[in-house]
Structures are given as structure tokens and as C-alpha cells.
Design an enzyme around this catalytic site. Sequence first.
Site, short mmCIF file in Angstrom:
data_model
loop_
_atom_site.label_atom_id
_atom_site.label_comp_id
_atom_site.label_asym_id
_atom_site.label_seq_id
_atom_site.Cartn_x
_atom_site.Cartn_y
_atom_site.Cartn_z
N SER A 243 0.80 -1.22 0.00
CA SER A 243 0.00 0.00 0.00
C SER A 243 0.83 1.27 0.00
O SER A 243 0.35 2.32 -0.43
CB SER A 243 -0.94 0.00 1.21
N HIS B 27 -0.97 5.74 6.83
CA HIS B 27 -0.41 5.71 5.48
C HIS B 27 -0.09 7.14 5.04
O HIS B 27 -0.69 8.10 5.51
CB HIS B 27 -1.40 5.08 4.49
#
Length: 266
Positions: A41, A248
Amino acid sequence: MRMSRFAALTSSLLLAAGAALFGAGQAAASADFGYVALGDSYSSGVGAGNYDSGSGDCKRTTRAYPALWAAAHSPQTFSFTACSGARTGDVLAGQLGPLNSGTDLVSITIGGNDAGFADVMTTCVLQSESTCVSRVNQAKAYVDSTLPGQLDQVYDAIHAKAPNARVVVLGYPRFYKLNGSCVTGLTEGERTAINGGSDYLNAAVAKRAANHGFAFASLVGAFTGHEICSGDAWLHSLNWLNIGESYHPTAAGHSGGYLPAFTNAA
């Protein structure tokens, strides 16, 4: 000093253009430059938004550093197979198809999911500080005992399929600025343990990359001053409304952090 494959290609193209201009012969370099972006990711771009609907659960986006680099440098071919949630086995099973002997550049982030990143963060958010630290230490033990062999399999496979490529392995940022602006959430002890776990993972990934002759791009420096609790974070903190994007990089984290680090290493 070793010249990157992209820099070498650019130099060859300029020299060839000059030779052609002065009638000294035909261009000696090919413009057929191929780039393949692999990984998890942190490469697909989770957290940056604007996801390509065609990528499904992989959540690839044009705001991720691989797509930004490709847009800036216009490689002849660009294959983007990085996928959210990917582990080393997923890279081996489903991401290596575009690699071949003509591939010039490869980027990859991998290892965080194998080491249990998501479970570490879940444990630290929901349980006690001592349980959090214990879970981080468990992840470190996995990094020592199992992850090196898994990384070797991935790196060996990349080299076998793309033996001429410049391979850039990118690390993970530290998540927290210690003694920063956060007044709620995790304890400083938990934040310290998580940062230490990230450093431990990065060191292991960097060592395996070096052993395979690959470049390693650290993100620690790029994200210093932009961690969670910094006041100018390039990382999402915990978001109960969008758990998947928590911890993230934001779009700014890709354009201001990952992209320069990759560009310098490529």
C-alpha cells in the site's frame, strides 16, 4: 560513483543527440525505457486518495510516487502492479508479470505486512502500553527469524526476471514525532516502541537490498518534521471512518517524501 540507469540513459540520449546534430553518426541509445512499480500500500498509494476504480482493492492512484515519477519522466512503458495489503508472497504470485530482460527500473516497498504492521497498530491502539510493546517486540522477532528469507525470495525473483534493471527498495517512515503536538491517543512509550519497530524493519530491509545489489531509499529523513504529532503530518493518524488509510502517507507524503527519495535513488 555509480550512475543510476535513468541518469545513464539520459546522458546517452544527450550524447547521441549531439552526435546526430554534428553529423557524427546515428543515435546510440534507445528511448525504450521500462519502469515497473511493485509492492504494498505504500507504493500503490493508499492514503493519497483519488483511487483508480479499475485497480479494485489494490487502491492504486495517480497520486502515488510511482505514477508521479512516471508522469514526470515519461518512460516508454510503465507497469503499476503494487497492491494494498500485499505481502512478499503476493508480490511473487501476482506482481512480477511485467518484468523482463528489457526492464530498466523497478521500485518496491514490501515487508511491513509480513511483519504484522496492521496488527501492531491495532494492538497498540486498543490495548495497554505493555501489550503494545510486547507486540512490537514480537514483530521484531519475526523480522529477525523469517522476513529475511522472504525478502530474499522476492529480490531473487526480481533479478531473475529483470536482470538488467536498477532496483530501488524504499523503506517506511517513522510514524510519530515524539513529544509532539498530540495530547491524546497513544502514550509516548507506545509511540517510541512503534518508531523503534519501524527503524528495525527498515534496517533489515536495507540489509537484504544491499546484499542483492539493490539501492535502498530511506524515508526517515524526508518525513522528519512531517510525522504524526508534528503539526504538519504527511501521514494519516487513526481514522475510525476510514481505517484503511490510517498510518499511510497522504498525497503530500508521496509528492514531498516518497517521490524525491525515489527520484534520487533511481
